[in-house]
Scaffold this motif. Structure first.
Motif, PDB file in Angstrom:
ATOM      1  N   ALA A 358       0.844  -1.197   0.000  1.00 58.99           N
ATOM      2  CA  ALA A 358       0.000   0.000   0.000  1.00 58.99           C
ATOM      3  C   ALA A 358       0.878   1.244   0.000  1.00 58.99           C
ATOM      4  CB  ALA A 358      -0.918   0.005   1.231  1.00 58.99           C
ATOM      5  N   ALA A 359       0.271   2.359  -0.361  1.00 57.98           N
ATOM      6  CA  ALA A 359       1.008   3.624  -0.405  1.00 57.98           C
ATOM      7  C   ALA A 359       1.527   4.003   0.972  1.00 57.98           C
ATOM      8  CB  ALA A 359       0.110   4.730  -0.953  1.00 57.98           C
ATOM      9  N   ASP A 365       4.691   9.028  -2.773  1.00 58.49           N
ATOM     10  CA  ASP A 365       3.739   9.964  -3.378  1.00 58.49           C
ATOM     11  C   ASP A 365       3.938  10.133  -4.883  1.00 58.49           C
ATOM     12  OD1 ASP A 365       2.876  10.276  -0.805  1.00 58.49           O
ATOM     13  OD2 ASP A 365       3.791  12.237  -0.498  1.00 58.49           O
ATOM     14  N   CYS A 366       5.105   9.767  -5.388  1.00 55.69           N
ATOM     15  CA  CYS A 366       5.366   9.961  -6.818  1.00 55.69           C
ATOM     16  C   CYS A 366       4.723   8.875  -7.680  1.00 55.69           C
ATOM     17  CB  CYS A 366       6.873   9.990  -7.084  1.00 55.69           C
ATOM     18  SG  CYS A 366       7.744   8.483  -6.624  1.00 55.69           S
ATOM     19  N   VAL A 367       4.162   7.844  -7.059  1.00 58.13           N
ATOM     20  CA  VAL A 367       3.575   6.742  -7.817  1.00 58.13           C
ATOM     21  C   VAL A 367       2.206   6.389  -7.247  1.00 58.13           C
ATOM     22  CG1 VAL A 367       5.863   5.776  -8.303  1.00 58.13           C
ATOM     23  CG2 VAL A 367       4.535   4.895  -6.378  1.00 58.13           C
ATOM     24  N   THR A 368       1.416   5.699  -8.061  1.00 58.73           N
ATOM     25  CA  THR A 368       0.214   5.027  -7.583  1.00 58.73           C
ATOM     26  C   THR A 368       0.596   3.593  -7.261  1.00 58.73           C
ATOM     27  OG1 THR A 368      -1.245   6.397  -8.950  1.00 58.73           O
ATOM     28  CG2 THR A 368      -2.126   4.289  -8.163  1.00 58.73           C
ATOM     29  N   VAL A 369       0.354   3.156  -6.037  1.00 51.37           N
ATOM     30  CA  VAL A 369       0.756   1.816  -5.620  1.00 51.37           C
ATOM     31  C   VAL A 369      -0.375   0.837  -5.903  1.00 51.37           C
ATOM     32  CG1 VAL A 369       1.498   0.372  -3.682  1.00 51.37           C
ATOM     33  CG2 VAL A 369       2.308   2.734  -3.866  1.00 51.37           C
ATOM     34  N   ALA A 370      -0.067  -0.193  -6.683  1.00 51.60           N
ATOM     35  CA  ALA A 370      -1.036  -1.228  -7.042  1.00 51.60           C
ATOM     36  C   ALA A 370      -0.866  -2.440  -6.140  1.00 51.60           C
ATOM     37  CB  ALA A 370      -0.861  -1.627  -8.504  1.00 51.60           C
TER      38      ALA A 370
END
Length: 434
Positions: A358-359, A365-370
């Motif tokens: 998870a984020a 913050d620089c990516v969307t965590v999948a």
């Protein structure tokens, strides 16, 4: 071997591993931390860090009565059941401070807090990575002639820390009080490892010397990979040929997006600062630091070339965020450093990492965590491998190909089998590989 009463101040990565492993060797250990919630979780056997075998050791040794957790250093050194503590390990953070020097605020604070509570004849051990001269400075800060200070650096790799502690290549113990050094070395006698007994300054130097050498080796192989890319050589064959030389060895000869983590960046900078204060230059180390920073930009350029030369508006899937496989540690992660550069270039990023489900606000913050790799690959112009998790090799690459918009994988760790990807219809781009 005589069992000792031991206090470990700091229950982070080094402190918790040290405490649990010493307890497994038969010692009575109390671990302290300033985080009340963490102490309560540890008492329940809940270990927050991803480290194979560590949760089991914590639970087992608590059940056996050899390991306990308390809030604060004062309670840890107070002794138990009328028996005074014999050895106190300082395992507190020593992060990179201003200008690159190690920040010893926590070491000084703990030493000041416990100095009047220590029983006569107790030994204080600096386990944290500290600059040369810290043992002597700690001894002066304690203001106790009846207390010896010992340097006993750790050599634990994240992801295999328990194994490294219980099967060490060597144990280094340094003190200007020989009997105190021998008492600390005896704590590890069951391990049967080669033991280096030396003075405190030399023991402190060993840790920096070892980590800086490894950093130089990694920077060297990344520079070789860049040269191989230009000349058409294959860095995998080059390093295999090098590694069979016993003077060199195979370890730390894998190119990648740069080195990072909690140790190498701060230790290389700290040694440069220590040397500068002594009027000495270390051009090999400073060049290795600069090469490491440059490597991240080289990797970004390689990714940009794979998607047509311009990152703006491109969607990229990232495999890996942690600084290495087998850990959940994001500190100074080269994967995150590359991700930030990609974002600065205008790319949209979705990442998957088994150790980071998870984020993490303020960090990722620089990516969307999948939560699974196909989500990272979905509609991506390219997929980028940034951390060498073994499970990435066994992904369903046919399904990945179907999810990708652009069927190209930039493998910054040379982790994957290019033939497997080609059979799935995916172009493979490595680092220094033909």
């Amino acid at each position: 071997m005589f069992a000792r009463r031991i206090a470990v101040i700091g229950s982070g990565y080094v402190g918790l591993t040290t405490g649990a492993c010493l307890a497994s060797l038969g010692h009575r250990v109390v671990c302290a931390d300033v985080d009340e919630a963490k102490v309560e979780r540890l008492r329940r056997g809940v270990v927050d860090i991803l480290e194979p075998g560590l949760p089991e050791l914590v639970v087992e040794n608590q059940a056996a009565g050899r390991l306990e957790f308390v809030l604060g250093a004062r309670d840890a050194v107070a002794g138990r059941d009328g028996e005074p503590v014999e050895v106190v390990f300082l395992c507190v953070p020593t992060p990179m401070g201003e200008g690159g020097a190690a920040d010893l605020t926590a070491v000084r604070a703990v030493a000041t807090e416990i100095r009047q509570l220590l029983p006569a004849g107790c030994v204080v051990v600096n386990k944290s990575t500290v600059p040369v001269g810290t043992a002597e400075a700690t001894r002066k800060l304690l203001k106790r002639r009846d207390i010896a200070v010992v340097s006993n650096p750790e050599f634990l790799r994240e992801g295999s820390a328990v194994h490294d502690f219980l099967h060490p290549d060597r144990i280094v113990v340094g003190s200007d009080a020989q009997d105190a050094a021998e008492r600390v070395a005896a704590l590890y006698s069951r391990l049967g490892a080669p033991t280096v007994l030396t003075d405190a300054a030399s023991a402190e130097m060993v840790k920096y010397a070892a980590n800086c050498f490894l950093a130089m080796k990694l920077s060297y192989v990344n520079a070789l990979a860049e040269l191989c890319d230009v000349l058409g050589a294959d860095v995998a064959d080059v390093t295999e040929g090098m590694g069979h030389d016993r003077r060199i060895g195979q370890a730390f000869l894998q190119p990648g997006p740069g080195w990072g983590g909690s140790c190498l960046p701060k230790d290389t900078n700290a040694l440069v600062q220590v040397a500068a204060a002594a009027g000495i230059e270390l051009p090999l180390v400073t060049a290795s630091i600069a090469t490491n920073e440059r490597q991240r930009h080289i990797v970004v350029d390689k990714i940009a070339d794979a998607v047509g030369g311009d990152l703006a508006g491109k969607r990229l899937g990232l495999l890996g965020l942690t600084f290495k496989a087998g850990t959940d540690d994001l500190r100074d992660s080269p994967a995150l450093a590359v991700a930030r550069l990609l974002r600065d270039g205008g790319a949209e990023l979705t990442a998957y990492d088994p150790g980071c489900p998870a984020a993490v606000p303020g960090v990722t913050d620089c990516v969307t965590v999948a939560d699974e790799p196909l989500r990272a690959a979905k509609d991506a112009d390219a997929l980028v491998v940034l951390t060498e998790w073994p499970e990435f090799r066994s992904l369903d690459w046919g399904a990945v190909a179907g999810a990708l918009a652009g069927r190209v994988v930039v493998d910054c760790r040379n982790l994957l089998d290019p033939d497997v990807l080609r059979r799935a219809g995916i172009s493979w781009v490595g680092v220094g590989r033909r």
